[in-house]
Each structure stands twice: as C-alpha cells, then as structure tokens.
Design a protein around this motif. Sequence first.
Motif, short mmCIF file in Angstrom:
data_model
loop_
_atom_site.label_atom_id
_atom_site.label_comp_id
_atom_site.label_asym_id
_atom_site.label_seq_id
_atom_site.Cartn_x
_atom_site.Cartn_y
_atom_site.Cartn_z
N PRO A 179 40.71 50.51 39.21
CA PRO A 179 40.89 49.27 39.87
C PRO A 179 41.44 49.35 41.20
N ALA A 180 42.69 50.03 41.11
CA ALA A 180 43.38 50.16 42.66
C ALA A 180 42.62 50.75 43.72
N THR A 181 41.67 51.85 43.43
CA THR A 181 40.68 52.27 44.36
C THR A 181 39.75 51.37 44.72
N ILE A 182 39.06 50.45 43.72
CA ILE A 182 38.28 49.40 44.24
C ILE A 182 38.83 48.27 45.20
N PRO A 213 45.12 40.75 35.16
CA PRO A 213 44.33 40.56 34.09
C PRO A 213 42.98 41.33 34.42
N LEU A 214 42.34 40.95 35.42
CA LEU A 214 40.86 41.53 35.73
C LEU A 214 40.96 43.13 35.95
N ALA A 215 42.12 43.53 36.61
CA ALA A 215 42.35 45.09 36.84
C ALA A 215 42.41 45.69 35.34
N ALA A 216 43.17 44.89 34.53
CA ALA A 216 43.35 45.64 33.32
C ALA A 216 42.02 45.65 32.74
N ALA A 252 48.78 52.09 41.23
CA ALA A 252 47.74 51.50 40.29
C ALA A 252 48.20 50.88 39.17
N ASP A 253 49.39 51.58 38.69
CA ASP A 253 49.90 50.79 37.62
C ASP A 253 50.58 49.20 37.84
#
Length: 204
Positions: A43-46, A21-24, A13-14
Amino acid sequence: MDANVHLAQDPEADALLGRSPLAALTGMLLDQQVPMEWAFKGPATIAGRMGARDLDAHEIAAMDPEAFAALLSEKPAVHRYPGSMAKRIQQLCQYLVEHHGGDAEAVWREAGDGAALLKRLQDLPGFGRQKAQIFLALLGKQLGVRPTGWREAAGAYGEEGSFRSVADITGPESLAKVRAHKQEAKAAARAAAAAKGAGKQSSK
C-alpha cells in the motif's frame, strides 16, 4: 484509525497501515503467494507511486486499469502477480465506493457484532472466509476494533497468544514465529496428501 503496527517491518509503510483502513485492507488483499512483509509494504508503494500520502478508494476505482496495472508492475513490483492484483485492488475499491461511499472503515464501523463483521468482510472482492477471519483477528488484536463476539467469529485466528497469522505479528520475533507456524502447517498438509496418495495406491 490510529494504530502502531509492525506488519511491513518498515516504518513508513507501517505508519500508513496504522492510519489508513484502506491501506490495511489492501495489504490483506495482497497477502498471498508473497512474504507477508512484502504484501503489507505494497500500500505504501502504491501511494508513493500515485504521489499521495494515503490511498483513496475513489481515485483507485476510477483509474485506467492498464495504467494502474503498470503502476504496480514498476520495479520493484508490488506483488509477484502485479497485473492480477491490480485488478483485485480496483475491484475492492469499486466495491467500497459503491457500497460504502469509498469509506473503508465503514466496513467495520457499521457492523453490529463479530458475526456481522465477518460477513461484511467476506462480501469484499478477494476476501474468502480465511482471509476475512485473519483480517477480523487483525482488527481485534491490533487495530482496536472489537465488536461483541469478534474472537469467536475470527475462529482460531482470534485466539489470544497464538502465532497463526499476520494478526499476531508485532515485530521480528513474532514474525519468525508466524512464519514457522505457516511452514509447519504446509509440511503437515503435504504429509497428509502424501499419506492419502499412498493409501489410494495400496487399495488398488
């Protein structure tokens, strides 16, 4: 963007937060009413549930709202309120598509200085002043985005050596310090509210 962050306390995830940028931005959007590391793991789960390596603003913006809400609601849910957060994420992505061609990094790449960047962040759906200042501090402290005046624009969150927000989390120790600061702030707010209530009672 290629940064080494430890916001989710999860390597995969990190890694996504550090390169996307979108994940952040999405992690920052999710960071309310849930533990910080839960929000930034979102975000990583999505992305995983969408079968993708990264998040894509165009794809998320175009998804059927009910389908996207269902994706966030799968157990374990991405957020305590997956339906409302799904709507906010789609609104964010739709804004990015309309105003920045779907390029989240353009929000700060095209900002002239800290004050301008703060305004651009506040223009994003779901980003009030406080959330915008925290994200601005995160950009400057950990993601290498440091336009002139960024610390001033970020307010107290931009202070060097502070442990006020997710912008200051670099590992488990700093996470504990930030969490302690938030608990102290909440306790102080409750005490102030109680004192104010007692003052009103005594004046009657």
